[in-house]
Structure formats: structure tokens, C-alpha cells
Design an enzyme around this catalytic site. Structure first.
Site, PDB file in Angstrom:
ATOM      1  N   CYS A  89     -19.435   1.424   7.981  1.00 30.38           N
ATOM      2  CA  CYS A  89     -19.624   1.999   9.325  1.00 30.38           C
ATOM      3  C   CYS A  89     -20.986   1.721   9.961  1.00 30.38           C
ATOM      4  CB  CYS A  89     -19.398   3.511   9.265  1.00 30.38           C
ATOM      5  SG  CYS A  89     -17.708   3.927   8.940  1.00 30.38           S
TER       6      CYS A  89
ATOM      7  N   ARG B 267     -17.971  10.994   5.192  1.00 22.90           N
ATOM      8  CA  ARG B 267     -18.683   9.926   4.480  1.00 22.90           C
ATOM      9  C   ARG B 267     -17.879   9.499   3.269  1.00 22.90           C
ATOM     10  NH1 ARG B 267     -23.685  13.565   3.258  1.00 22.90           N
ATOM     11  NH2 ARG B 267     -21.909  14.957   3.108  1.00 22.90           N
TER      12      ARG B 267
ATOM     13  N   LYS C  91     -23.204   2.802  -1.963  1.00 26.32           N
ATOM     14  CA  LYS C  91     -23.755   4.112  -2.328  1.00 26.32           C
ATOM     15  C   LYS C  91     -22.913   4.645  -3.477  1.00 26.32           C
ATOM     16  CE  LYS C  91     -21.307   7.239   0.713  1.00 26.32           C
ATOM     17  NZ  LYS C  91     -21.460   8.216   1.771  1.00 26.32           N
TER      18      LYS C  91
ATOM     19  N   LYS D  82     -21.719  -1.921  11.205  1.00 27.79           N
ATOM     20  CA  LYS D  82     -20.777  -2.308  12.264  1.00 27.79           C
ATOM     21  C   LYS D  82     -21.030  -1.496  13.546  1.00 27.79           C
ATOM     22  CE  LYS D  82     -16.572  -0.358  11.776  1.00 27.79           C
ATOM     23  NZ  LYS D  82     -16.177   0.465  12.912  1.00 27.79           N
TER      24      LYS D  82
ATOM     25  N   ASN E  87     -24.142   7.568  14.209  1.00 30.25           N
ATOM     26  CA  ASN E  87     -24.356   6.551  13.179  1.00 30.25           C
ATOM     27  C   ASN E  87     -25.618   5.733  13.447  1.00 30.25           C
ATOM     28  OD1 ASN E  87     -22.309   7.348  11.572  1.00 30.25           O
ATOM     29  ND2 ASN E  87     -20.902   5.702  12.071  1.00 30.25           N
TER      30      ASN E  87
ATOM     31  N   LYS F 181       0.841  -1.206   0.000  1.00 33.74           N
ATOM     32  CA  LYS F 181       0.000   0.000   0.000  1.00 33.74           C
ATOM     33  C   LYS F 181       0.879   1.261   0.000  1.00 33.74           C
ATOM     34  CE  LYS F 181      -4.462   0.572   2.222  1.00 33.74           C
ATOM     35  NZ  LYS F 181      -5.172   0.417   3.487  1.00 33.74           N
TER      36      LYS F 181
ATOM     37  N   THR G   9     -13.371   4.289  15.178  1.00 34.10           N
ATOM     38  CA  THR G   9     -14.571   4.217  16.011  1.00 34.10           C
ATOM     39  C   THR G   9     -14.415   3.037  16.969  1.00 34.10           C
ATOM     40  OG1 THR G   9     -15.805   5.086  14.165  1.00 34.10           O
ATOM     41  CG2 THR G   9     -17.090   4.089  15.928  1.00 34.10           C
TER      42      THR G   9
HETATM   43  C1  UDX Z   1     -21.428   7.030   7.545  1.00 35.03           C
HETATM   44  C2  UDX Z   1     -21.719   8.341   8.289  1.00 35.03           C
HETATM   45  O1  UDX Z   1     -22.623   9.113   7.520  1.00 35.03           O
HETATM   46  C3  UDX Z   1     -20.415   9.113   8.523  1.00 35.03           C
HETATM   47  O2  UDX Z   1     -20.684  10.260   9.296  1.00 35.03           O
HETATM   48  C4  UDX Z   1     -19.436   8.206   9.266  1.00 35.03           C
HETATM   49  O3  UDX Z   1     -18.200   8.870   9.460  1.00 35.03           O
HETATM   50  C5  UDX Z   1     -19.212   6.919   8.513  1.00 35.03           C
HETATM   51  O4  UDX Z   1     -20.483   6.266   8.280  1.00 35.03           O
HETATM   52  P1  UDX Z   1     -20.890   6.319   5.034  1.00 35.03           P
HETATM   53  O5  UDX Z   1     -20.762   4.925   5.535  1.00 35.03           O
HETATM   54  O6  UDX Z   1     -19.861   6.844   4.083  1.00 35.03           O
HETATM   55  O7  UDX Z   1     -20.935   7.364   6.258  1.00 35.03           O
HETATM   56  O8  UDX Z   1     -22.305   6.396   4.296  1.00 35.03           O
HETATM   57  P2  UDX Z   1     -23.638   7.270   4.442  1.00 35.03           P
HETATM   58  O9  UDX Z   1     -23.627   8.388   3.502  1.00 35.03           O
HETATM   59  O10 UDX Z   1     -23.916   7.574   5.859  1.00 35.03           O
HETATM   60  O11 UDX Z   1     -24.710   6.195   3.920  1.00 35.03           O
HETATM   61  C6  UDX Z   1     -24.907   4.968   4.628  1.00 35.03           C
HETATM   62  C7  UDX Z   1     -25.938   4.124   3.937  1.00 35.03           C
HETATM   63  O12 UDX Z   1     -27.238   4.688   4.065  1.00 35.03           O
HETATM   64  C8  UDX Z   1     -25.712   3.931   2.422  1.00 35.03           C
HETATM   65  O13 UDX Z   1     -25.961   2.591   2.097  1.00 35.03           O
HETATM   66  C9  UDX Z   1     -26.728   4.851   1.787  1.00 35.03           C
HETATM   67  O14 UDX Z   1     -27.137   4.445   0.511  1.00 35.03           O
HETATM   68  C10 UDX Z   1     -27.875   4.752   2.798  1.00 35.03           C
HETATM   69  N1  UDX Z   1     -28.767   5.921   2.785  1.00 35.03           N
HETATM   70  C11 UDX Z   1     -28.307   7.127   3.204  1.00 35.03           C
HETATM   71  C12 UDX Z   1     -30.071   5.775   2.354  1.00 35.03           C
HETATM   72  O15 UDX Z   1     -30.505   4.674   1.966  1.00 35.03           O
HETATM   73  N2  UDX Z   1     -30.892   6.878   2.384  1.00 35.03           N
HETATM   74  C13 UDX Z   1     -30.471   8.093   2.811  1.00 35.03           C
HETATM   75  O16 UDX Z   1     -31.278   9.035   2.810  1.00 35.03           O
HETATM   76  C14 UDX Z   1     -29.140   8.232   3.215  1.00 35.03           C
END
Ligand code: UDX
Length: 456
Positions: free
Chosen positions: A259, A153, A319, A262, A207, A35, A120
Site C-alpha cells: 500500500c 494493516r 514487516k 503504491k 498512507n 482461490k 484504494t
Molecule cells: C498500511 C497502512 O498502515 C494501513 O492503514 C493501510 O490500510 C494499508 O497500508 P501495511 O501496508 O500493512 O498498512 O503496513 P504498515 O504497518 O503501515 O507498515 C508499512 C511499512 O512501514 C512496513 O515496511 C513497516 O516495516 C514500515 N514501518 C512502519 C517502519 O519502518 N517503522 C514504523 O515505525 C512503522
């Protein structure tokens, strides 16, 4: 300031590059030699918008470097961040990476140093790090352990790190609080200084709350399907209430990622260890599992027996704008389709390599049109921008049956229906007629993820 970051995953690498960009001297350390070699050669191991550019810029001007030597990184730094993985294994969170990082740090401390935990970790982990360092220190020096959770995120990590809603610094040391405040001063965000345990809980509570919000709207979406309402309108109507807000109210196939799943499981365990059953959060997880099952049920409703039917999948990452497929609804849904003997063809703009390591028997296509060719229907599972602007007349001519299941409610249902598609979303019956009459306020557009689009 001189900063050392241990761990070059999404969080470690993003914060390393960003801290270098706002004026600090940063060394990112990882035990994975391949890496580090890749990073030194300008190869970024993750798909993250804007990250390569900012890494390259700061590497070239020598404010960002990469190394495998923890001891040297620590001895040359004022602040050392622990940003290593904390996976949830079966019943509890695995802190082994945090523990070995702490041991490595202990050996490198040669003056007063702040050790800031970005990973975390369960309540009390700051104390654990402190104990490990005390036990493994070579020469006694003063140090402070700070809990400093990260909220970025995936997919918008650089933007989130540079524009945080707030910064949480968990410490009882006035000196550490002042130094950490100085580190983040260029970001101009509100800074909350709290004790370590509260800082640790804040991350889990955030979260868990976000997961709860998405499970809530998914449940409402299913109710909307049952009664013939439109969840996009319901979410917009709710979102205008400032106490609720528009964020995290998009119904879909379930939430995933590295995140939320978990952290929810760990939070339940943290509560359990205190003799408290976190029933609300358990139900949130259950609703999420049900949501993924429901996608398969709907596909079955649209196609009947799935045996030997070819399902075209658009989107594999959990996502858009990331190549991450950890706990992605797509993986679970595809596995279920395969247990019902369906054939699966899939395309994702960034996540196919990662998905290919997990999924077996899936035909990976090079674009959405190849997926559509001879498939019995299309299922959109991740709302990548490029899927919104496909040539749907061409898609229709390629599909065996003109059926689209848009599990993210991101396509223009009216247009697709006019093209002769059978369109299904999640909780969006009756969307097409009302859409024309709505005011084109920016707030509304933003809420619907329609900025820059015409509503008609
Ligand atoms: C998350 C937290 O948002 C962030 O603050 C933390 O540091 C890490 O975990 P992340 O895992 O990158 O971030 O994804 P996030 O944007 O939170 O989305 C999580 C999941 O929820 C995704 O699968 C997304 O598609 C889903 N989601 C999110 C929805 O289905 N609808 C929404 O309105 C928002």
C-alpha cells in the site's frame, strides 16, 4: 445484512470473515477459481494471524461462503463491496479490476443496492463506478456508490478490522449513510460521513502521512548515526508529545508493502493531474530509496569488498507476521548485494515461498542458525519475534565473523556486545549504557516495542 465482497485478497477476505463474525451473511466472490476452491477447502491463501480461525468458524456456521458467481452474489446482497487490487503501473493506477467488478455488479443488481468501494482508488473513481454500472445495468434499479476506505494493516488485519480507529463513509445519500452505519454498528467505532471525494483523499492522505513519518524518523536516525545520538531515545522523547505519538517512529531499512509505496506514487500523480507538484512526498519516496541504499553501504563498511562474501539475511517480508514481500526492503537490498557479487543466504518464517518467486541465486535456509553457518555476517531485515530470542552464543559460533547488523533496532545490543558481537543498528550508537537507568514505565516499554521484556 446480506453482504457480497468482490476480491478475496488481504482486505476482501479479512473484511468478509470479520463482517460474518459480527453477524452479517457474507459471500466472498473472486474470478480466480483455484482461490475459491482452496478457500472452500479451508486453505487460506495468505499468512495473516487469526484469519484462518475466523474464516473456518464462519464458513462452518454458514455465515460466510465463497463463489465465482458475481451476478448471484450481487443479486442476493444489500451491500456489495469492491475490494480488488489497484496496482500502480508505470505512471498511473490500474483501475481495470475495479472496472470489471463494476460491470459484473451492474448485471446482478435486482433491487436497491449499495456498492461500497474498499479498494484504494484515485479521486473520482466512485463516479467512474457509478457510470459503468449505469451503462451496464440490465434492469434499472436505484443504487448508491459509497467510498468506504479500509485502514487495516497486514499482520494485524483481523484485529484492525474489528477495532478500527474510525470508519469513513463517503456518500451524498442519506439512505446509504444510514445503511452503512447500521452495518458497522457492532464495531462501536466513530463514524465520519463525508462526501465521496473527501473519503477517497482521506485514505491517500493517511498512507502518505505514515510514509512521511517513517521517512522522517529514518532521516533522523541517519543524523543520529552521524552525531552519535540514539534514535530510539529521540523517538521516545518525541512520542511522549501527544501531538506526535509513538506510532510509526521506528527507524529501519525503509518502508514497503502493497500500500504505502503504491499510494504515495498515486497521490503524487493525483496532485500532478491538478497541476500541483507534491515535492514533499517526492522527497519522502527519495529518502526511502536512499535508506535501502544506506543499508548496503553499511554492510560494505562492515565487510569491505562484498565480492564472494556470504551475507546471512534474517527476514524477507516487508514487516513481521505476514508472508507479503511486495516492495519489501529485503528484496531491494538483496538485489543490490548481488550486483556487488555477494552471496546471499536467507531465512524468513513465512515469506520464503513468495520471495523465492522474485529472488534468484539466493540460498534459502530452514532456520536462522542455518543462515548463520559460515556467513560473514548477519543482517536482520524484518523484526520477526523469533529473531529476538535466538541462541546468540550458538549464532556466534556458527558465523565466520561475529557481526550483526540489526536494521530494525530490535535486538538487545548490550547483550550482543557482551557476547563479543560487533553490533550495528540504525541510528542507535551509545544505546547500551543509558538503557539500564530508564524508568520501566509501560508507556516507554510500549514505545520501544518492549512490552513484557526486562529493560536490563
Ligand atoms: C498500511 C497502512 O498502515 C494501513 O492503514 C493501510 O490500510 C494499508 O497500508 P501495511 O501496508 O500493512 O498498512 O503496513 P504498515 O504497518 O503501515 O507498515 C508499512 C511499512 O512501514 C512496513 O515496511 C513497516 O516495516 C514500515 N514501518 C512502519 C517502519 O519502518 N517503522 C514504523 O515505525 C512503522
Amino acid at each position: 445484512m446480506r453482504v457480497c465482497i468482490i476480491g478475496t485478497g488481504y482486505v476482501g477476505l479479512t473484511m468478509g470473515a470479520c463482517l460474518a463474525d459480527i453477524g452479517h451473511d457474507v459471500v466472498c466472490v473472486d474470478i480466480d477459481g483455484s482461490k475459491i476452491t482452496s478457500l472452500c477447502n479451508g486453505v487460506i491463501p495468505v499468512h495473516e494471524p487469526g484469519l484462518s480461525k475466523i474464516v473456518e468458524k464462519n464458513y462452518k456456521r454458514n455465515t460466510l461462503s465463497f463463489s465465482m458467481d458475481v451476478g448471484e452474489g450481487v443479486s442476493e446482497s444489500d451491500i456489495v463491496f469492491i475490494a480488488v487490487g489497484t496496482p500502480f503501473n508505470e505512471k498511473s493506477v490500474d483501475l481495470s479490476h475495479v472496472e470489471s467488478a463494476a460491470k459484473g455488479i451492474a448485471k446482478g443488481i435486482n433491487k436497491y443496492t449499495i456498492i461500497a468501494n474498499k479498494s484504494t482508488v484515485p479521486v473520482g473513481s466512485a463516479e467512474l463506478v457509478k457510470r459503468i454500472i449505469l451503462e451496464n445495468m440490465v434492469y434499472p434499479h436505484k443504487f448508491d456508490v459509497v467510498s468506504n476506505p479500509e485502514f487495516l494493516r497486514e499482520g494485524s488485519a483481523v484485529k484492525d478490522f474489528l477495532n478500527p480507529d474510525r470508519i469513513i463513509i463517503g456518500t451524498d445519500s442519506q439512505k446509504a449513510a444510514e445503511i452503512m452505519t447500521e452495518l458497522y454498528r457492532p464495531l462501536k467505532a466513530p463514524i465520519l460521513i463525508t462526501d465521496q471525494i473527501s473519503a477517497e483523499i482521506i485514505k491517500y492522505a493517511c498512507n502518505a502521512f505514515l510514509a512521511t513519518k517513517v521517512s522522517f524518523i529514518n532521516f533522523i536516525a541517519n543524523l543520529c548515526d552521524a552525531v552519535g545520538a540514539n534514535v530510539k531515545d529521540v523517538a521516545t522523547g518525541m512520542g511522549y508529545d501527544k501531538r506526535i505519538s509513538f506510532e510509526f517512529l521506528k527507524a529501519g531499512p525503509g518502508w514497503g508493502g502493497s500500500c504505502l509505496p503504491k499510494d504515495c506514487k498515486t497521490f503524487i500523480k493525483i496532485a500532478e493531474d491538478c497541476g500541483y507538484e507534491f515535492n514533499l512526498l517526492k522527497e519522502v519516496l527519495k529518502v526511502n530509496e536512499d535508506q535501502k541504499r544506506l543499508v548496503v553501504v553499511k554492510i560494505r563498511q562492515l565487510l569491505g569488498d562484498l565480492k564472494d562474501k556470504c551475507i546471512g539475511i534474517l527476514g524477507l517480508s516487508f514487516k513481521p507476521n505476514t508472508d507479503d514481500v511486495r516492495e519489501a526492503p529485503a528484496i531491494d537490498i538483496i538485489n543490490h548485494l548481488q550486483t556487488e557479487c555477494a552471496l546471499v543466504k536467507a531465512y524468513d518464517p513465512a515469506a520464503m515461498e513468495n520471495a523465492g518467486r522474485i529472488l534468484k541465486g539466493v540460498e534459502f535456509a530452514t532456520n536462522a542458525y542455518e543462515v548463520a553457518k559460515d556467513s560473514d555476517m548477519l543482517v536482520l531485515l524484518t523484526e520477526w519475534d523469533e529473531f529476538r530470542w535466538l541462541d546468540f552464543e550458538r549464532i556466534k559460533s556458527l558465523l565466520k565473523k561475529p557481526i550483526i547488523f540489526d536494521t530494525r533496532n530490535c535486538l538487545d545490543s548490550q547483550l550482543l556486545t557482551e557476547f563479543g558481537f560487533v553490533y550495528t543498528g540504525i541510528g542507535v550508537k551509545g544505546i547500551s549504557l543509558e538503557k539500564i537507568q530508564r524508568p520501566e514505565t509501560s508507556l516507554f516499554m510500549e514505545a520501544q516495542g518492549l512490552e513484557g521484556e526486562s529493560l536490563i
